[in-house]
Design a protein around this motif. Structure first.
Motif, mmCIF file in Angstrom:
data_model
loop_
_atom_site.group_PDB
_atom_site.id
_atom_site.type_symbol
_atom_site.label_atom_id
_atom_site.label_comp_id
_atom_site.label_asym_id
_atom_site.label_seq_id
_atom_site.Cartn_x
_atom_site.Cartn_y
_atom_site.Cartn_z
ATOM 1 N N LEU A 12 0.827 -1.213 0.000
ATOM 2 C CA LEU A 12 0.000 0.000 0.000
ATOM 3 C C LEU A 12 0.861 1.263 0.000
ATOM 4 N N VAL A 13 1.907 1.270 0.830
ATOM 5 C CA VAL A 13 2.795 2.440 0.896
ATOM 6 C C VAL A 13 3.581 2.584 -0.406
ATOM 7 N N ASP A 14 4.062 1.476 -0.953
ATOM 8 C CA ASP A 14 4.774 1.537 -2.235
ATOM 9 C C ASP A 14 3.882 2.131 -3.325
ATOM 10 N N GLU A 15 2.627 1.712 -3.361
ATOM 11 C CA GLU A 15 1.678 2.252 -4.343
ATOM 12 C C GLU A 15 1.420 3.741 -4.090
ATOM 13 N N ALA A 16 1.280 4.111 -2.823
ATOM 14 C CA ALA A 16 1.047 5.516 -2.474
ATOM 15 C C ALA A 16 2.214 6.383 -2.936
ATOM 16 N N ASN A 17 3.430 5.868 -2.782
ATOM 17 C CA ASN A 17 4.614 6.636 -3.179
ATOM 18 C C ASN A 17 4.732 6.802 -4.698
ATOM 19 N N GLN A 18 3.909 6.085 -5.450
ATOM 20 C CA GLN A 18 3.851 6.299 -6.898
ATOM 21 C C GLN A 18 2.924 7.474 -7.234
ATOM 22 N N VAL A 19 2.093 7.866 -6.250
ATOM 23 C CA VAL A 19 1.096 8.908 -6.464
ATOM 24 C C VAL A 19 1.512 10.231 -5.817
ATOM 25 N N VAL A 20 2.055 10.143 -4.613
ATOM 26 C CA VAL A 20 2.457 11.347 -3.876
ATOM 27 C C VAL A 20 3.985 11.383 -3.804
ATOM 28 N N ARG A 21 4.550 12.555 -3.985
ATOM 29 C CA ARG A 21 6.013 12.685 -3.988
ATOM 30 C C ARG A 21 6.571 12.596 -2.568
ATOM 31 N N GLU A 22 7.466 11.660 -2.372
ATOM 32 C CA GLU A 22 8.161 11.482 -1.095
ATOM 33 C C GLU A 22 9.450 12.293 -1.146
ATOM 34 N N ILE A 23 9.671 13.121 -0.104
ATOM 35 C CA ILE A 23 10.889 13.924 -0.060
ATOM 36 C C ILE A 23 11.737 13.522 1.142
ATOM 37 N N THR A 24 13.014 13.793 1.046
ATOM 38 C CA THR A 24 13.931 13.499 2.147
ATOM 39 C C THR A 24 13.787 14.561 3.229
ATOM 40 N N VAL A 25 14.315 14.264 4.383
ATOM 41 C CA VAL A 25 14.334 15.247 5.469
ATOM 42 C C VAL A 25 15.119 16.484 5.035
ATOM 43 N N ALA A 26 16.234 16.280 4.357
ATOM 44 C CA ALA A 26 17.039 17.426 3.890
ATOM 45 C C ALA A 26 16.218 18.324 2.968
ATOM 46 N N GLU A 27 15.447 17.730 2.062
ATOM 47 C CA GLU A 27 14.583 18.520 1.184
ATOM 48 C C GLU A 27 13.505 19.243 1.995
ATOM 49 N N LEU A 98 0.185 7.219 2.809
ATOM 50 C CA LEU A 98 -1.204 6.845 2.539
ATOM 51 C C LEU A 98 -2.107 8.071 2.521
ATOM 52 N N ALA A 99 -1.889 8.984 3.448
ATOM 53 C CA ALA A 99 -2.682 10.215 3.507
ATOM 54 C C ALA A 99 -2.433 11.071 2.274
ATOM 55 N N GLY A 100 -1.181 11.158 1.872
ATOM 56 C CA GLY A 100 -0.834 11.940 0.686
ATOM 57 C C GLY A 100 -1.526 11.414 -0.548
ATOM 58 N N ARG A 101 -1.532 10.110 -0.683
ATOM 59 C CA ARG A 101 -2.220 9.509 -1.833
ATOM 60 C C ARG A 101 -3.693 9.906 -1.823
ATOM 61 N N ALA A 102 -4.317 9.819 -0.663
ATOM 62 C CA ALA A 102 -5.746 10.134 -0.566
ATOM 63 C C ALA A 102 -6.041 11.566 -1.009
#
Length: 137
Positions: A12-27, A98-102
């Motif tokens: 579920l998280v892998d799929e969500a990360n295809q929809v919402v951009r995951e950024i690093t802490v530095a970013e 998951l929230a980001g995807r939603a």
């Protein structure tokens, strides 16, 4: 016998990360405090009280996010009706994915989430403050 799940949290998280951009802490640290960027804290109130907060982050309990984002909801919050970049975070980066995807699927155009969540932020020496209770508008 317990029912077997068809898809686990990792998928579920892998799929969500295809929809919402995951950024690093530095970013995330480079975005922190910039005009037009709003950090959204999805953690439970007990996590805020125990671990502290990112100053200026808007607290939205994960269970209320979709209701607060939807302008037609009786629970809609004005902050989500603004043209902002929303940087979501939770404790470790899973709930925020998951929230980001939603909310991306609901139509929010500019949504990011922090890999590693608040724990990563703390490790990356992001700004942290003690929790002070306040009401939401």
């Amino acid at each position: 016998m317990a029912p077997l799940i068809k898809k686990g949290i990792k998928a579920l998280v892998d799929e969500a990360n295809q929809v919402v951009r995951e950024i690093t802490v530095a970013e995330a640290i480079t975005l922190y405090g910039k005009e037009g960027v709003q950090f959204i804290d999805l953690r439970d109130i007990r996590e805020l009280q125990r671990d502290g907060v990112i100053p200026g982050a808007y607290h939205c309990p994960r269970g209320m996010l979709e209701f607060w984002v939807d302008p037609d909801s009786p629970y809609a919050k004005k902050i989500f009706q603004q043209d902002l970049t929303f940087v979501l975070f939770c404790g470790g980066g899973l709930r925020s994915a998951l929230a980001g995807r939603a909310v991306v699927e609901m139509g929010l155009p500019d949504v990011l989430h922090i890999r590693g969540g608040f724990a990563g932020w703390r490790k990356g020496e992001g700004v942290i403050a003690e929790y002070i209770e306040k009401a939401h508008a």
